[in-house]
Design a protein around this motif. Structure first.
Motif, short mmCIF file in Angstrom:
data_model
loop_
_atom_site.label_atom_id
_atom_site.label_comp_id
_atom_site.label_asym_id
_atom_site.label_seq_id
_atom_site.Cartn_x
_atom_site.Cartn_y
_atom_site.Cartn_z
N LYS A 8 1.20 -0.88 0.01
CA LYS A 8 0.49 -0.31 0.04
C LYS A 8 0.67 1.71 -0.11
N GLU A 9 2.27 1.67 0.74
CA GLU A 9 2.63 2.87 0.90
C GLU A 9 3.40 2.86 -0.29
N SER A 10 4.43 1.24 -0.56
CA SER A 10 5.15 1.89 -2.03
C SER A 10 4.96 1.93 -3.02
N TRP A 11 3.31 0.95 -3.51
CA TRP A 11 3.11 1.06 -4.66
C TRP A 11 1.37 1.44 -4.89
N SER A 12 1.07 2.50 -4.21
CA SER A 12 -0.57 2.06 -4.38
C SER A 12 -0.16 4.17 -4.98
N TRP A 13 0.52 4.30 -5.29
CA TRP A 13 0.61 5.47 -6.81
C TRP A 13 0.72 4.70 -8.26
N ALA A 14 0.71 3.04 -8.57
CA ALA A 14 0.78 2.33 -9.50
C ALA A 14 -1.30 2.27 -8.73
N GLY A 15 -2.27 2.41 -8.44
CA GLY A 15 -3.50 2.47 -8.95
C GLY A 15 -3.87 0.89 -8.04
N ILE A 16 -2.63 0.15 -7.17
CA ILE A 16 -3.04 -0.62 -6.07
C ILE A 16 -3.84 -0.62 -5.32
N GLU A 17 -4.59 -1.86 -5.07
CA GLU A 17 -5.55 -1.77 -3.07
C GLU A 17 -5.81 -2.93 -2.72
N PRO A 18 -4.64 -3.59 -2.77
CA PRO A 18 -4.13 -4.64 -2.79
C PRO A 18 -4.37 -5.79 -1.05
N GLN A 19 -5.00 -6.40 -0.65
CA GLN A 19 -6.36 -7.45 -0.45
C GLN A 19 -5.14 -8.55 0.09
N LEU A 30 5.55 -10.79 -6.66
CA LEU A 30 4.54 -10.87 -5.73
C LEU A 30 2.71 -11.56 -6.60
N MET A 31 2.40 -11.86 -6.42
CA MET A 31 0.91 -12.24 -6.71
C MET A 31 -0.04 -11.67 -6.03
N ILE A 32 -0.65 -10.69 -6.15
CA ILE A 32 -1.50 -9.88 -5.74
C ILE A 32 -2.76 -9.74 -5.35
N LYS A 33 -4.00 -10.37 -5.23
CA LYS A 33 -5.54 -10.04 -5.00
C LYS A 33 -5.70 -8.90 -4.49
N ASP A 34 -5.87 -8.01 -4.60
CA ASP A 34 -6.98 -6.83 -5.05
C ASP A 34 -8.46 -6.32 -4.48
N VAL A 35 -8.82 -5.48 -3.93
CA VAL A 35 -10.12 -5.05 -2.92
C VAL A 35 -10.93 -5.34 -4.26
N HIS A 36 -10.58 -5.24 -5.26
CA HIS A 36 -11.94 -5.53 -6.61
C HIS A 36 -11.69 -6.77 -7.14
N GLY A 37 -10.90 -7.64 -6.58
CA GLY A 37 -10.92 -8.91 -7.18
C GLY A 37 -9.85 -9.36 -7.97
N ARG A 38 -9.55 -8.32 -8.44
CA ARG A 38 -8.38 -8.23 -10.18
C ARG A 38 -7.29 -8.68 -9.35
N PRO A 44 9.90 -6.90 -9.27
CA PRO A 44 10.93 -5.85 -8.00
C PRO A 44 12.11 -5.47 -9.37
N GLU A 45 12.25 -6.81 -10.68
CA GLU A 45 13.11 -6.47 -11.10
C GLU A 45 12.96 -6.23 -12.23
N ASP A 46 12.13 -6.09 -12.72
CA ASP A 46 11.79 -5.28 -14.28
C ASP A 46 11.10 -3.44 -13.14
N VAL A 47 10.32 -3.20 -11.64
CA VAL A 47 10.23 -2.56 -11.85
C VAL A 47 8.84 -1.46 -12.34
N TYR A 48 7.69 -2.99 -12.05
CA TYR A 48 6.47 -2.93 -11.99
C TYR A 48 5.24 -2.98 -11.70
N CYS A 49 3.61 -2.77 -11.54
CA CYS A 49 3.28 -3.43 -10.51
C CYS A 49 2.01 -3.20 -11.09
N LYS A 50 1.50 -4.23 -11.97
CA LYS A 50 0.33 -4.44 -12.95
C LYS A 50 -0.03 -5.43 -13.09
#
Length: 145
Positions: A8-19, A30-38, A44-50
């Motif tokens: 939340k603190e490091s990647w919220s700028w990308a639009g993620i709301e991690p659950q 990491l594979m992360i499920k968000d609050v919307h079910g996505r 980290p090695e390619d510096v993205y969260c999508k």
């Protein structure tokens, strides 16, 4: 700090709301499920969260894609990392010292270990700073101690 809170603190700028973190690999991806079910892939090695899947069914399909699986497990790089750094201890992951997106090599000379929380934090900070830059843009790294 929990992994979810750090995302939340490091990647919220990308639009993620991690659950929930539903998967991770030895390089701190990491594979992360968000609050919307996505489902999001934090890389980290390619510096993205999508977003990589809009729901569980799409994630199940993705999990059968051989290109995705090869990228996810990073088998050759993990073997190089184990040879150089040894086995991982609790809470630590391998990482590229200079991320690939910044020209870092995907080989043992550019691998070390660090706590997962720090890898998430550092990659999020770099990602936020380079997000708007076009491919091939020149950057200057400044180390502040």
């Amino acid at each position: 700090m929990s992994i979810i809170q750090e995302i939340k603190e490091s990647w919220s700028w990308a639009g993620i709301e991690p659950q929930e973190v539903v998967g991770e690999n030895d390089f701190g991806n990491l594979m992360i499920k968000d609050v919307h079910g996505r489902y999001w892939h934090l890389c980290p090695e390619d510096v993205y969260c999508k977003v990589v899947a809009n729901n569980r069914a799409e994630l199940d399909v993705l999990s059968t894609n051989q290109d995705f699986l090869a990228d996810w497990y990073m088998s050759s790089l993990v073997e190089q990392a184990k040879e150089k750094c040894g086995a991982l201890t609790d809470g630590r992951k391998y990482y590229l010292v200079l991320p690939g997106v910044l020209g870092g090599k995907y080989d043992a000379s550019n691998i070390n270990t660090a706590p997962l929380i720090e890898i998430i934090r550092l990659s999020g900070d770099i990602g936020r700073q380079i997000e708007e830059l076009p491919d091939g843009a020149q950057i200057q790294l400044k180390v502040v101690e």
